[in-house]
Design a protein around this motif. Structure first.
Motif, PDB file in Angstrom:
ATOM      1  N   GLU A  94     -15.799   1.536   0.660  1.00  0.00           N
ATOM      2  CA  GLU A  94     -14.456   0.652   0.276  1.00  0.00           C
ATOM      3  C   GLU A  94     -13.828   1.229  -0.981  1.00  0.00           C
ATOM      4  N   ASP A  95     -12.869   1.422  -1.418  1.00  0.00           N
ATOM      5  CA  ASP A  95     -12.422   1.814  -2.809  1.00  0.00           C
ATOM      6  C   ASP A  95     -10.890   1.199  -2.940  1.00  0.00           C
ATOM      7  N   SER A  96     -10.721   0.426  -4.296  1.00  0.00           N
ATOM      8  CA  SER A  96      -9.650  -0.327  -4.285  1.00  0.00           C
ATOM      9  C   SER A  96      -8.753   0.604  -5.119  1.00  0.00           C
ATOM     10  N   VAL A  97      -7.757   1.027  -4.540  1.00  0.00           N
ATOM     11  CA  VAL A  97      -6.904   2.099  -5.163  1.00  0.00           C
ATOM     12  C   VAL A  97      -5.885   1.438  -5.969  1.00  0.00           C
ATOM     13  N   ARG A  98      -5.585   0.189  -5.741  1.00  0.00           N
ATOM     14  CA  ARG A  98      -4.794  -0.882  -6.920  1.00  0.00           C
ATOM     15  C   ARG A  98      -3.347  -0.161  -7.007  1.00  0.00           C
ATOM     16  N   GLN A  99      -2.761  -0.030  -6.007  1.00  0.00           N
ATOM     17  CA  GLN A  99      -1.582   0.785  -6.102  1.00  0.00           C
ATOM     18  C   GLN A  99      -0.433   0.036  -5.146  1.00  0.00           C
ATOM     19  N   ASP A 100       0.572  -0.102  -5.641  1.00  0.00           N
ATOM     20  CA  ASP A 100       1.816  -0.875  -4.649  1.00  0.00           C
ATOM     21  C   ASP A 100       2.753   0.099  -4.172  1.00  0.00           C
ATOM     22  N   ILE A 101       3.369   0.045  -3.141  1.00  0.00           N
ATOM     23  CA  ILE A 101       4.337   1.073  -2.434  1.00  0.00           C
ATOM     24  C   ILE A 101       5.479   0.205  -2.052  1.00  0.00           C
ATOM     25  N   THR A 102       6.515   0.661  -2.372  1.00  0.00           N
ATOM     26  CA  THR A 102       8.015   0.187  -1.777  1.00  0.00           C
ATOM     27  C   THR A 102       8.489   1.225  -0.855  1.00  0.00           C
ATOM     28  N   LEU A 103       8.767   0.775   0.601  1.00  0.00           N
ATOM     29  CA  LEU A 103       9.448   1.620   1.343  1.00  0.00           C
ATOM     30  C   LEU A 103      10.804   1.070   1.826  1.00  0.00           C
ATOM     31  N   VAL A 104      11.815   1.793   2.022  1.00  0.00           N
ATOM     32  CA  VAL A 104      13.085   1.580   2.444  1.00  0.00           C
ATOM     33  C   VAL A 104      13.494   1.636   3.649  1.00  0.00           C
ATOM     34  N   TYR A 105      13.912   1.003   4.583  1.00  0.00           N
ATOM     35  CA  TYR A 105      14.448   1.246   5.961  1.00  0.00           C
ATOM     36  C   TYR A 105      15.818   0.823   5.976  1.00  0.00           C
ATOM     37  N   ARG A 106      16.586   2.081   6.359  1.00  0.00           N
ATOM     38  CA  ARG A 106      18.062   1.858   6.788  1.00  0.00           C
ATOM     39  C   ARG A 106      18.118   1.308   8.188  1.00  0.00           C
ATOM     40  N   ARG A 107      19.323   0.972   8.526  1.00  0.00           N
ATOM     41  CA  ARG A 107      19.727   0.394   9.484  1.00  0.00           C
ATOM     42  C   ARG A 107      19.089   1.030  11.031  1.00  0.00           C
ATOM     43  N   ASN A 108      19.127   2.259  11.156  1.00  0.00           N
ATOM     44  CA  ASN A 108      18.827   3.213  12.215  1.00  0.00           C
ATOM     45  C   ASN A 108      17.336   3.012  12.150  1.00  0.00           C
ATOM     46  N   ASP A 109      16.508   2.904  11.181  1.00  0.00           N
ATOM     47  CA  ASP A 109      15.001   2.731  11.327  1.00  0.00           C
ATOM     48  C   ASP A 109      14.376   1.439  11.439  1.00  0.00           C
TER      49      ASP A 109
END
Length: 367
Positions: A94-109
């Motif tokens: 197990e490794d702690s990456v300590r990263q945050d990710i933001t993903l955007v979903y459009r209407r068709n997704d």
């Protein structure tokens, strides 16, 4: 009309505007609108090019799951994101990456997002008014399968086809995730988006959290990476030389006077095996009680004399409390990798190997 995020204007234009009361009122109203939008949410939707650039795969090197998983699926055969069954074992790191990710979903997704979150996503009426949804993944951890090897029950020749399929070697887990939906603002201003209050996370995935908010979910696996099993088969099995093993002690049908036994043997063709493979060769010992013949029990790894090819190791015939009078099958078999004892201590049959020798003995205690 496209409006920039700054309320600063050229000093000359500022002077002209404020020399007329109507322009002065318009400018003050515009600044108030922009300020309120900044407090409520986003003034502009995310840039499509930036969205592509910051994709989940490019940030993590992992494919995103179609559905969140509460349990890790390391070692599972994987076909297009579907986990079939666990065939591989190994050491889990197990490794702690300590990263945050933001993903955007459009209407068709939106359908993809609803499939990913499943019952965790609470969607109220009026979703058709939502322009885009932001999924935030926080505090990423990576779980990986180090030194992967087939579970020993899949080491038979009949399982070679299974072993050559892709399997999960790494997974991404997030400590917390959340969604925020945005809809078109009511103000007559193009490109203004404010939070939509009826799209939320139930927050039941994974272990419980002390936080009471229903806008967050906790401890879920969101991504995976696969490894082609055929590469492992070629590396550790198909292209390795066979070892001709013989057990010198005990001999067939010997009576063993105690629970412990020291086995001795030899690799007959050891001098013909290239030196690079001699150093990689391992020999393991297994025992099967013929009165309890539902499995083989993995014993010690034999010590190999790297000059002569002789080997030896200790094994147990039953226990101190039971097994006297029983017959046992003993096998020595060769591999080119270290067997993981946690995953492969008991097996229903002998594994495929690069050479083996077998004798049958009977335990007859002297007391």
């Amino acid at each position: 009309m496209q409006i920039q995020n700054s309320c600063l204007v050229d000093s000359k234009i500022f002077h002209i505007l404020f020399s007329h009361q109507s322009y002065k009122k318009w400018y003050i109203w515009l600044c108030l609108v922009l300020a309120s939008c900044a407090l409520l949410g986003r003034v502009f939707p995310p840039d499509l090019e930036e969205e592509k650039k910051d994709s989940f795969f490019e940030k993590t090197g992992h494919e995103m799951l179609k559905m969140l998983q509460k349990e890790q699926k390391l070692g599972y055969l994987c076909d297009n994101g579907v986990f079939i069954k666990k065939v591989w074992g190994g050491k889990i790191e197990e490794d702690s990456v300590r990263q945050d990710i933001t993903l955007v979903y459009r209407r068709n997704d939106f359908d993809k997002l609803k499939l990913l979150l499943g019952s965790e996503l609470s969607v109220g009426p009026g979703l058709e008014n939502v322009y885009y949804i932001i999924l935030k993944l926080e505090d990423i951890k990576q779980y990986r399968l180090d030194e992967p090897q087939p579970l020993i029950q899949y080491m038979g020749p009949e399982s070679l086809e299974l072993l050559q399929k892709p399997f999960v070697i790494s997974m991404i887990k997030v400590t917390r995730y959340s969604v925020t939906a945005y809809q078109q603002g009511e103000a007559e201003l193009e490109g203004v988006y404010i939070p939509h209050p009826l799209v939320r996370i139930q927050g039941s995935t994974g272990s419980k959290s002390t936080r009471e908010s229903d806008e967050y979910g906790y401890n879920a696996f969101v991504g995976y990476k696969t490894y082609d099993g055929s590469e492992w088969v070629q590396k550790y099995f198909e292209h390795k030389p066979k070892a001709d093993l013989v057990i010198l002690n005990p001999l067939e049908n010997d009576k063993i006077p105690e629970v412990r036994l020291r086995l001795q043997g030899s690799i007959l063709n050891y001098s013909q095996i290239p030196e690079e493979y001699q150093n990689q060769l391992r020999i393991y010992l297994m025992v099967q009680d013929e009165y309890q013949n539902d499995y083989w029990l993995l014993q010690s790894k034999a010590v190999i004399d790297r000059k002569t090819g002789h080997f030896g190791g200790m094994l147990m015939l039953g226990t101190l409390q039971s097994g006297n009078g029983h017959r046992y099958s003993i096998v020595a078999f060769a591999t080119y990798f270290d067997i993981n004892r946690e995953a492969n201590s008991k097996i229903p049959f002998l594994p495929f190997n690069k050479g083996q020798a077998l004798v049958n003995v009977q335990r007859q205690d002297n007391f």
